[in-house]
Design a protein around this motif. Structure first.
Motif, PDB file in Angstrom:
ATOM      1  N   ILE A  20       0.859  -1.189   0.000  1.00 33.81           N
ATOM      2  CA  ILE A  20       0.000   0.000   0.000  1.00 33.81           C
ATOM      3  C   ILE A  20       0.888   1.229   0.000  1.00 33.81           C
ATOM      4  CG2 ILE A  20      -1.771   1.286   1.261  1.00 33.81           C
ATOM      5  CD1 ILE A  20      -2.605  -1.362   2.562  1.00 33.81           C
ATOM      6  N   ASP A  21       0.667   2.139  -0.948  1.00 33.47           N
ATOM      7  CA  ASP A  21       1.487   3.344  -1.010  1.00 33.47           C
ATOM      8  C   ASP A  21       0.756   4.421  -1.793  1.00 33.47           C
ATOM      9  OD1 ASP A  21       4.493   3.976  -0.252  1.00 33.47           O
ATOM     10  OD2 ASP A  21       4.097   5.007  -2.135  1.00 33.47           O
ATOM     11  N   VAL A  22       1.076   5.700  -1.506  1.00 31.74           N
ATOM     12  CA  VAL A  22       0.463   6.810  -2.233  1.00 31.74           C
ATOM     13  C   VAL A  22       1.146   7.071  -3.571  1.00 31.74           C
ATOM     14  CG1 VAL A  22      -0.392   7.973  -0.168  1.00 31.74           C
ATOM     15  CG2 VAL A  22       1.899   8.516  -1.019  1.00 31.74           C
ATOM     16  N   SER A  23       2.395   6.624  -3.734  1.00 28.23           N
ATOM     17  CA  SER A  23       3.153   6.893  -4.948  1.00 28.23           C
ATOM     18  C   SER A  23       2.913   5.767  -5.949  1.00 28.23           C
ATOM     19  CB  SER A  23       4.652   7.019  -4.633  1.00 28.23           C
ATOM     20  OG  SER A  23       5.391   7.273  -5.807  1.00 28.23           O
ATOM     21  N   GLY A  24       1.922   5.949  -6.821  1.00 23.76           N
ATOM     22  CA  GLY A  24       1.528   4.902  -7.743  1.00 23.76           C
ATOM     23  C   GLY A  24       2.607   4.509  -8.722  1.00 23.76           C
ATOM     24  N   GLU A  25       3.333   5.478  -9.231  1.00 23.37           N
ATOM     25  CA  GLU A  25       4.368   5.182 -10.220  1.00 23.37           C
ATOM     26  C   GLU A  25       5.467   4.332  -9.599  1.00 23.37           C
ATOM     27  OE1 GLU A  25       7.103   7.562 -13.522  1.00 23.37           O
ATOM     28  OE2 GLU A  25       5.843   8.671 -12.114  1.00 23.37           O
ATOM     29  N   ASP A  64      -3.618   6.009   0.806  1.00 22.34           N
ATOM     30  CA  ASP A  64      -2.996   6.611   1.977  1.00 22.34           C
ATOM     31  C   ASP A  64      -3.354   5.747   3.181  1.00 22.34           C
ATOM     32  OD1 ASP A  64      -2.242   8.149   4.135  1.00 22.34           O
ATOM     33  OD2 ASP A  64      -3.239   9.976   3.454  1.00 22.34           O
ATOM     34  N   PHE A  65      -2.364   5.101   3.780  1.00 18.52           N
ATOM     35  CA  PHE A  65      -2.678   4.177   4.875  1.00 18.52           C
ATOM     36  C   PHE A  65      -3.121   4.897   6.142  1.00 18.52           C
ATOM     37  CE2 PHE A  65       2.042   4.595   5.113  1.00 18.52           C
ATOM     38  CZ  PHE A  65       2.160   5.135   6.384  1.00 18.52           C
ATOM     39  N   GLY A 112      -3.365   5.819  17.356  1.00 23.12           N
ATOM     40  CA  GLY A 112      -4.536   5.754  16.505  1.00 23.12           C
ATOM     41  C   GLY A 112      -4.280   4.990  15.220  1.00 23.12           C
ATOM     42  N   LEU A 113      -3.079   5.155  14.658  1.00 21.43           N
ATOM     43  CA  LEU A 113      -2.736   4.436  13.428  1.00 21.43           C
ATOM     44  C   LEU A 113      -2.661   2.932  13.675  1.00 21.43           C
ATOM     45  CD1 LEU A 113      -1.916   4.744  10.436  1.00 21.43           C
ATOM     46  CD2 LEU A 113       0.460   4.816  11.218  1.00 21.43           C
TER      47      LEU A 113
END
Length: 322
Positions: free
Chosen positions: A112-117, A141-142, A176-177
């Motif tokens: 899982i990551d925000v940086s798709g490329e 965004d985790f 919380g995370l």
């Protein structure tokens, strides 16, 4: 940004300009200006961070990797038939490769990551090298709401959160995370977390302000990204990198320091900087093992093991959801 046609698009999705602009304006409008650390990781930021991990001053990556290698037998006991490993904040594949090889029954890997490329390239490389493991990336965004892909349903789950990324969160937010991870993975699931430990100031300060200036470039790249993606007339060279261990709060703080009085226009709003005024870009909390164990327990996790290096620079916590 390259689309992941074979991936799973999470409910809390790609970073879009509108969200980016909102977060930049919100952070730069505060009395102590801030920027969210998650925006470090565009393609260039991810590349620079990988360079940081190879620096002689930066001990966390090589130390955590050594722990994963040295404790492979202990980690292997976490394996269950059909296991799915979910990595929060996927980066370089070196650590996950080490983990996956230690788990004989793993069948599915969900990065899982925000940086798709960046995620797409790493996922493709893993598929080629580990063909017996299904790889299903999630762009998201985790720290926000997520759903696991259908391929993970009904499987035993093991979360992986390496790199002492947990230290980038305020302790309350870190709790919380971990509670969010527990809710996503479910009762009985496992979680492996890399935690950086308290140590002498000199070691910490050097790790975040290296002699080659790579960490400085990483920090300043955040301003370059704002200029490029939001069309802001902003000179990253008008700022300097600063990192220092705050022992009272047990955290390394990273800042961008304005070299002179200046102003910039962001989204139609004027943001003014005094000379030497800072933008607080990142915290990296350092824990004592007992303190982190207590934090995890409050989030619903029971400690099963704490794996450390001979110098006690770093710890890998093995947790189980209550």
């Amino acid at each position: 940004m390259q689309a992941l046609t074979d991936g799973y698009l999470a409910g809390a999705p790609r970073i879009r300009d509108r969200a980016f602009l909102h977060d930049v304006l919100d952070g730069l409008s505060r009395p102590q200006k801030t920027l969210p650390a998650k925006y470090f990781y565009d393609l260039e930021g991810s590349r620079l961070f990988e360079e940081i991990t190879r620096l002689p001053e930066y001990y966390p990556t090589r130390t955590e990797l050594a722990i994963l290698r040295d404790e492979a037998a202990a980690i292997g006991r976490l394996s269950k038939p059909g296991l799915a490993v979910v990595e929060f904040g996927s980066g370089s594949t070196e650590k996950i490769r080490t983990l996956l090889r230690a788990l004989p029954d793993v069948a599915l890997y969900v990065p899982i990551d925000v940086s798709g490329e960046y995620l797409g390239g790493e996922a493709a490389q893993l598929r080629a090298d580990l063909p017996d493991i299904e790889v299903v990336p999630v762009i998201g965004d985790f720290t926000a709401e997520l759903a696991l892909p259908p391929e993970a349903r009904g499987r035993p789950l093991l979360g992986f959160f390496p790199g002492s990324t947990i230290g980038n969160f305020e302790p309350e937010a870190a709790e919380g995370l971990l509670a969010r991870f527990r809710a996503l993975l479910g009762s009985g699931s496992g979680l492996i977390v890399g935690v950086d430990l308290v140590k002498p100031d000199a070691i910490l300060n050097a790790a975040y302000d290296d002699a080659a200036g790579v960490t400085a470039r990483f920090n300043l790249n955040l301003l370059a990204r704002i200029a490029r993606e939001l069309g802001v007339d902003l000179d990253p060279g008008a700022f300097a990198h600063r990192a220092l261990f705050n022992r009272a709060r047990s955290r390394v703080e990273m800042h961008l320091v304005s070299r002179h009085a200046q102003e910039i226009r962001v989204g139609g709003r004027t943001i003014r900087f005094a000379e030497a005024e800072t933008i607080h870009t990142e915290n990296s909390y350092k824990y004592r093992p007992a303190d982190f164990e207590a934090l995890a327990a409050r989030a619903g996790w029971r400690r099963e093991a704490v794996l450390t290096d001979p110098e006690s620079l770093f710890a890998v916590f093995v947790l189980r959801a209550e």
